[in-house]
Design an enzyme around this catalytic site. Sequence first.
Site, PDB file in Angstrom:
ATOM      1  N   ALA A 158       0.777  -0.903  -0.447  1.00 16.55           N
ATOM      2  CA  ALA A 158       0.112   0.078   0.001  1.00 16.55           C
ATOM      3  C   ALA A 158       0.894   1.499  -0.351  1.00 16.55           C
ATOM      4  CB  ALA A 158      -1.015  -0.060   0.968  1.00 16.55           C
ATOM      5  N   LYS A 159       0.542   1.956  -0.451  1.00 15.66           N
ATOM      6  CA  LYS A 159       0.656   3.441  -0.641  1.00 15.66           C
ATOM      7  C   LYS A 159       0.654   4.857   0.508  1.00 15.66           C
ATOM      8  CE  LYS A 159       3.031   6.870  -3.469  1.00 15.66           C
ATOM      9  NZ  LYS A 159       4.262   7.393  -3.553  1.00 15.66           N
ATOM     10  N   ALA A 160       0.706   3.927   2.362  1.00 12.91           N
ATOM     11  CA  ALA A 160      -0.023   4.207   2.995  1.00 12.91           C
ATOM     12  C   ALA A 160       1.272   5.504   3.660  1.00 12.91           C
ATOM     13  CB  ALA A 160      -0.191   3.273   3.972  1.00 12.91           C
ATOM     14  N   TYR A 164       5.162   5.630   5.058  1.00  7.78           N
ATOM     15  CA  TYR A 164       6.314   6.898   4.601  1.00  7.78           C
ATOM     16  C   TYR A 164       7.609   7.422   6.128  1.00  7.78           C
ATOM     17  CZ  TYR A 164       5.355   6.480   0.196  1.00  7.78           C
ATOM     18  OH  TYR A 164       5.595   5.682  -1.284  1.00  7.78           O
TER      19      TYR A 164
END
Length: 292
Positions: A158-160, A164
């Site tokens: 997931a680009k959660a 980051y």
Amino acid sequence: MAFVPFDDRDGWIWMDGDFVPWREAKTHVLTHALHYGSSVFEGERMYGGEIFKLTPHSERLQKSANLLDFDLPYSLAEIDAASIETCRKMGLSDCYVRPVAYRGPEQVSVSAVNNRTHVAIAVWEWPSYFDPETKAKGIRLEWAKWRRPDPMTAPSAAKAAGLYMICTMSKMAAEKRGYADAMMLDWRGYVAEATGANVFFVQDGVIHTPPVDAILDGITRQTVIEMAKAKGVEVVVRHIRPEELSTFSECFLTGTAAEVTPVSEVGEYRFTPGALSLGLMEDYGRLVRGQL
């Protein structure tokens, strides 16, 4: 260029189906995403009036939300259309596009059964991450202190937003020491990725890149692999040990923001941007503008 805070700009942001004046596009301090990281996003670029690989980005936004156990309240077609319309509303044909989906402030607890999902899209002018001269020379990276987590402990596909956190910490630490970015290992000690870009290496005309078993499968990464194979270049996807970097002649990063960026240094290892990395950098630039 003077620094302009992102909350104090002219323009419009698409929020939950409506355009809101940029400075009024706000959310409450008790928003679930702010406290518990329940937010996913995308990074896209519009080139010459076309958002490159728009639908695949929207699909990944939807997939990321589903991995965090919430659904987007808009269809893929609606998100695609809103992204294009936001660029038009801002009068931009070359820009960065940032869709974000997040849980709202209805409930502040680990559980989020009563929280509404919000979607916003903002766009702004953002030229290439690095100038052409810097790219041609290759950027410098150091080794990150933090590692990408085991996918059994975090949804690495997931680009959660929460994933980051360690990227921000690693990149800021690198910049303080004069580097452009940091190279991260995964939890096993294999080379993973930079803080916001996938990595590739070249050895005897063959490209090597890590698998996506613990990292995000970048859309630019997929594109570059397709481009390389179309040129007859062999691409090997495999786990790479840090000490193997001494055997590679070239290194480059890929990502929506970074596009294709050659690397000259990763910690103690040195590389010289060559025909493959520079060629793919130029080819990618033509591809995204419909010239290839």
